[in-house]
Scaffold this motif. Structure first.
Motif, PDB file in Angstrom:
ATOM      1  N   UNK A 238      13.978  27.050  80.421  1.00 39.98           N
ATOM      2  CA  UNK A 238      12.560  26.863  80.130  1.00 39.98           C
ATOM      3  C   UNK A 238      11.802  26.631  81.448  1.00 39.98           C
TER       4      UNK A 238
ATOM      5  N   UNK B  13      10.085  23.367  71.302  1.00 38.46           N
ATOM      6  CA  UNK B  13       9.968  24.721  70.755  1.00 38.46           C
ATOM      7  C   UNK B  13      10.899  25.694  71.484  1.00 38.46           C
ATOM      8  N   UNK B  14      10.902  25.627  72.826  1.00 36.33           N
ATOM      9  CA  UNK B  14      11.779  26.514  73.599  1.00 36.33           C
ATOM     10  C   UNK B  14      13.246  26.202  73.290  1.00 36.33           C
TER      11      UNK B  14
ATOM     12  N   UNK C 266      14.619  24.816  70.645  1.00 30.41           N
ATOM     13  CA  UNK C 266      15.036  25.245  69.306  1.00 30.41           C
ATOM     14  C   UNK C 266      15.463  26.696  69.306  1.00 30.41           C
ATOM     15  N   UNK C 267      14.757  27.510  70.087  1.00 31.99           N
ATOM     16  CA  UNK C 267      15.029  28.942  70.067  1.00 31.99           C
ATOM     17  C   UNK C 267      16.176  29.337  70.992  1.00 31.99           C
ATOM     18  N   UNK C 268      16.251  28.702  72.171  1.00 36.34           N
ATOM     19  CA  UNK C 268      17.186  29.220  73.182  1.00 36.34           C
ATOM     20  C   UNK C 268      18.250  28.235  73.674  1.00 36.34           C
ATOM     21  N   UNK C 269      18.003  26.943  73.541  1.00 33.40           N
ATOM     22  CA  UNK C 269      18.926  25.975  74.145  1.00 33.40           C
ATOM     23  C   UNK C 269      18.945  24.663  73.347  1.00 33.40           C
ATOM     24  N   UNK C 270      19.407  24.753  72.078  1.00 34.48           N
ATOM     25  CA  UNK C 270      19.321  23.587  71.185  1.00 34.48           C
ATOM     26  C   UNK C 270      20.369  22.516  71.477  1.00 34.48           C
ATOM     27  N   UNK C 271      20.296  21.909  72.660  1.00 33.96           N
ATOM     28  CA  UNK C 271      21.142  20.770  72.983  1.00 33.96           C
ATOM     29  C   UNK C 271      20.303  19.496  72.795  1.00 33.96           C
TER      30      UNK C 271
END
Lengths: 156, 156
Positions: free
Chosen positions: A62, A31-32, A34-39
């Motif tokens: 995160x 979830x985190x 997806x929002x801030x660090x989609x690696x």
């Protein structure tokens, strides 16, 4: 909400505050991310296993946010905190993986009155976030401002 | 998903990457704060106005996470990044308030091959996150590892 009962004077050099425990779940890592660090290594178990992190791993940011929440629950929310101007350094030393349990400590290194704002003092901390194996996963130092006790409270 | 086309060699000292723009909403400030930093000035408009932050303000860790997402969208997701070991320092210099629009830049300060891991190089950046008034709200420096171009790609 507990009463705020920690003032600048309560953060004497050497005093240590325990952090956690906090479980890290697969769902919150994804979830985190997806929002801030989609690696990929933060979004997918298989991609994590293929990466040098060795499994689905929390974004360093995160981990930092979870560390903040552990400080809140340990001592910040019951303190007269006036905020922090930043972090001196932060090292993400080991992967934080789904299923890990985080803990650690915040230890006071030094403290001094803030000349520019009477009634406020600055406390410098060393923060260690550890996993269930006792390994330090995140190491940082920063300074947090706290209100001093009113003179009336100590002498009246 | 765009193709990854940025390698170590593409991060030459002096090169700069624009960040943002990104709108900051009341809803996301409160959502992040509830989970990671539930202090009154991050949860409630009136409490924010009464604080030295002057309004409903994002947690510093929320600003840092939004900064990460802006790096992702600007250059990281299309790079061969191998991650970052931490941040050298991070300063939250001005409040980030609901309704702000964030931008900024990541500028390469220096780069060098990583002796311990052939084929990988380390790039040191200076990151500035700014608001719609051109004020720097968050300043940081950190190093990020990137894969080098395969020799075959440049000489074959």
């Amino acid at each position: 909400m507990s009463e705020a009962n920690l003032y600048y004077e309560d953060f004497a050099p050497g005093r240590s505050f325990a952090l956690g425990p906090r479980q890290v779940t697969t769902e919150e890592i994804i979830e985190f991310a997806r929002e801030f660090d989609p690696q990929p290594m933060h979004l997918d178990e298989e991609a994590g296993k293929r990466s040098i992190l060795g499994g689905l791993a929390a974004s360093g940011w995160h981990t930092s946010a979870m560390f903040m929440r552990m400080m809140i629950d340990s001592y910040l929310l019951r303190s007269h905190s006036e905020g922090a101007p930043g972090v001196d350094f932060m090292e993400w030393k080991k992967p934080v993986l789904a299923g890990d349990t985080l803990g650690g400590s915040s230890t006071v290194l030094e403290s001094r009155p803030l000349r520019s704002r009477p009634g406020i003092g600055v406390v410098k901390f060393r923060h260690e976030v550890t996993n269930q194996h006792g390994e330090v996963v995140c190491l940082s130092e920063n300074s947090i401002m706290f209100r001093m006790r009113e003179r009336s409270e100590v002498s009246a």
